[in-house]
Design an enzyme around this catalytic site. Sequence first.
Site, PDB file in Angstrom:
ATOM      1  N   GLU A 165       0.832  -1.216   0.000  1.00  0.00           N
ATOM      2  CA  GLU A 165       0.000   0.000   0.000  1.00  0.00           C
ATOM      3  C   GLU A 165       0.865   1.264   0.000  1.00  0.00           C
ATOM      4  O   GLU A 165       0.552   2.237  -0.674  1.00  0.00           O
ATOM      5  CB  GLU A 165      -0.926   0.009   1.224  1.00  0.00           C
ATOM      6  CG  GLU A 165      -2.110  -0.930   1.116  1.00  0.00           C
ATOM      7  CD  GLU A 165      -3.114  -0.483   0.061  1.00  0.00           C
ATOM      8  OE1 GLU A 165      -3.338   0.728  -0.087  1.00  0.00           O
ATOM      9  OE2 GLU A 165      -3.660  -1.356  -0.641  1.00  0.00           O
ATOM     10  N   CYS A 196     -12.974   1.627 -14.724  1.00  0.00           N
ATOM     11  CA  CYS A 196     -13.397   3.003 -14.431  1.00  0.00           C
ATOM     12  C   CYS A 196     -12.147   3.884 -14.370  1.00  0.00           C
ATOM     13  O   CYS A 196     -11.839   4.514 -13.368  1.00  0.00           O
ATOM     14  CB  CYS A 196     -14.164   3.052 -13.113  1.00  0.00           C
ATOM     15  SG  CYS A 196     -15.081   4.585 -12.897  1.00  0.00           S
ATOM     16  N   CYS A 230     -17.288   1.775 -19.711  1.00  0.00           N
ATOM     17  CA  CYS A 230     -18.567   1.623 -18.999  1.00  0.00           C
ATOM     18  C   CYS A 230     -19.380   0.442 -19.537  1.00  0.00           C
ATOM     19  O   CYS A 230     -20.137  -0.181 -18.795  1.00  0.00           O
ATOM     20  CB  CYS A 230     -19.383   2.909 -19.101  1.00  0.00           C
ATOM     21  SG  CYS A 230     -18.550   4.328 -18.371  1.00  0.00           S
ATOM     22  N   CYS A 255     -18.722  -2.507 -17.552  1.00  0.00           N
ATOM     23  CA  CYS A 255     -18.692  -2.287 -16.101  1.00  0.00           C
ATOM     24  C   CYS A 255     -19.819  -3.055 -15.400  1.00  0.00           C
ATOM     25  O   CYS A 255     -20.974  -2.972 -15.809  1.00  0.00           O
ATOM     26  CB  CYS A 255     -18.816  -0.789 -15.812  1.00  0.00           C
ATOM     27  SG  CYS A 255     -18.879  -0.439 -14.053  1.00  0.00           S
ATOM     28  N   CYS A 291     -25.073   3.065 -11.982  1.00  0.00           N
ATOM     29  CA  CYS A 291     -24.100   4.158 -11.879  1.00  0.00           C
ATOM     30  C   CYS A 291     -24.770   5.486 -12.243  1.00  0.00           C
ATOM     31  O   CYS A 291     -25.280   5.662 -13.348  1.00  0.00           O
ATOM     32  CB  CYS A 291     -22.914   3.895 -12.807  1.00  0.00           C
ATOM     33  SG  CYS A 291     -21.781   5.296 -12.885  1.00  0.00           S
TER      34      CYS A 291
HETATM   35  S1  SF4 Z   1     -20.421   2.782 -15.415  1.00  0.00           S
HETATM   36 FE1  SF4 Z   1     -19.873   4.187 -13.806  1.00  0.00          FE
HETATM   37  S2  SF4 Z   1     -18.612   3.015 -12.377  1.00  0.00           S
HETATM   38 FE2  SF4 Z   1     -18.748   1.862 -14.288  1.00  0.00          FE
HETATM   39  S3  SF4 Z   1     -16.923   2.450 -15.469  1.00  0.00           S
HETATM   40 FE3  SF4 Z   1     -18.598   3.793 -16.097  1.00  0.00          FE
HETATM   41  S4  SF4 Z   1     -18.420   5.574 -14.761  1.00  0.00           S
HETATM   42 FE4  SF4 Z   1     -17.213   3.950 -13.828  1.00  0.00          FE
END
Ligand code: SF4
Length: 368
Positions: A34, A192, A199, A202, A208
């Site tokens: 970290e 992201c 997206c 995602c 989102c």
């Molecule tokens: S949908 Fe939302 S959380 Fe997913 S990659 Fe796109 S901006 Fe990021």
Amino acid sequence: MSFVAPLLAWFDDHGRHDLPWHQPRTAYHVWVSEIMLQQTQVQTVIPYYQRFMQRFPDVASLAAASQDEVLAHWSGLGYYARGRNLHQAAQQIINQHDGKFPQDFAAILALPGVGRSTAGAILAQAFNQPYAILDGNVKRVLARYFAIAGWPGTTGVQQQLWQQAEQLLSEVPTHRLADYTQAQMDLGATLCTRSKPRCQQCPVQATCQAWQTVQVASLPSTKPKKTRPTKQTCCWLLRNKQGQLWLQPRPGQGIWGGLYSLPETPLADPEELNLAMFESAVESLVEWPSLKHSFSHYHLMMYPVEVMLDVTLGDSIAIQKDQVCEGVPNYAAALDATGSWFNLPDALELGLPAPIRQLIEQLQAREA
Ligand code: SF4
């Protein structure tokens, strides 16, 4: 549909399960990784981490090493305060916790170089405890997912992000806290991303808020630009009878250190310029249009004044300093004995600040 469940399902199939600090995932391994990851990308960190662990496999070996040796193993990672803090923290663990990595949030937070997010990451990943993290990747994910506007560096936005991060913990199955922590970091690092987030792939796209409100590209808000102050200076294009220009080297330190430049004085009121105590040597005086040059910390507005002097090649103009009228800026106040007259083509061969070169090129073009 929530954030946590689809994220964990995605992590099982697509997350990063083979990072070297996952085997074994002890507090010591998570902590060192970290700290290394605080300003540095995963791929850069991996070889440093592996060499570090070979030499310092546990807290005791790190605490017993000299600071020089620890920093030698940090060499190339940059931000050396991280290495020094790591070393001091290892000694603190030996002296105050009998060599056992603390499992208490306050005690971990008290280690040099450990902030709230790092303490949370250690507790969640090494001890499966319900602590939130908020590193750069996670800030970006949550700012988008919850459509939180404002730069995440501000206290108000950070508070909102922490609040959301902590609320989400209640949805995480207790045996998956370590995976959930890694999953958030992986989502931010792989889908992201800062630019061109993917997206369509995602796992949390359906809920989102940035996606739903078409704000993905504008969130998180960028750091507001600092307004740079503007300084002003009057710079003197002194010409002699041969059409030569007076240039003098700048001091070695500070802006344009060691370059040749024009004599400068604080900006005079244009009225005052014309009234200033110019000696009989001055034949004419012309104010040029101002020009602006920007440095990282301030803008410089330059007000050039061309002065034709009734002096010839060998004449020293510095003697005219005696005639300077106190408090009234004029060229003589800025003259430096290390300067000399230059033909314009020779002047352009010198090391010159860009705006000064521009002025000399204008002079040369006019006289060609
Ligand atoms: S949908 Fe939302 S959380 Fe997913 S990659 Fe796109 S901006 Fe990021």
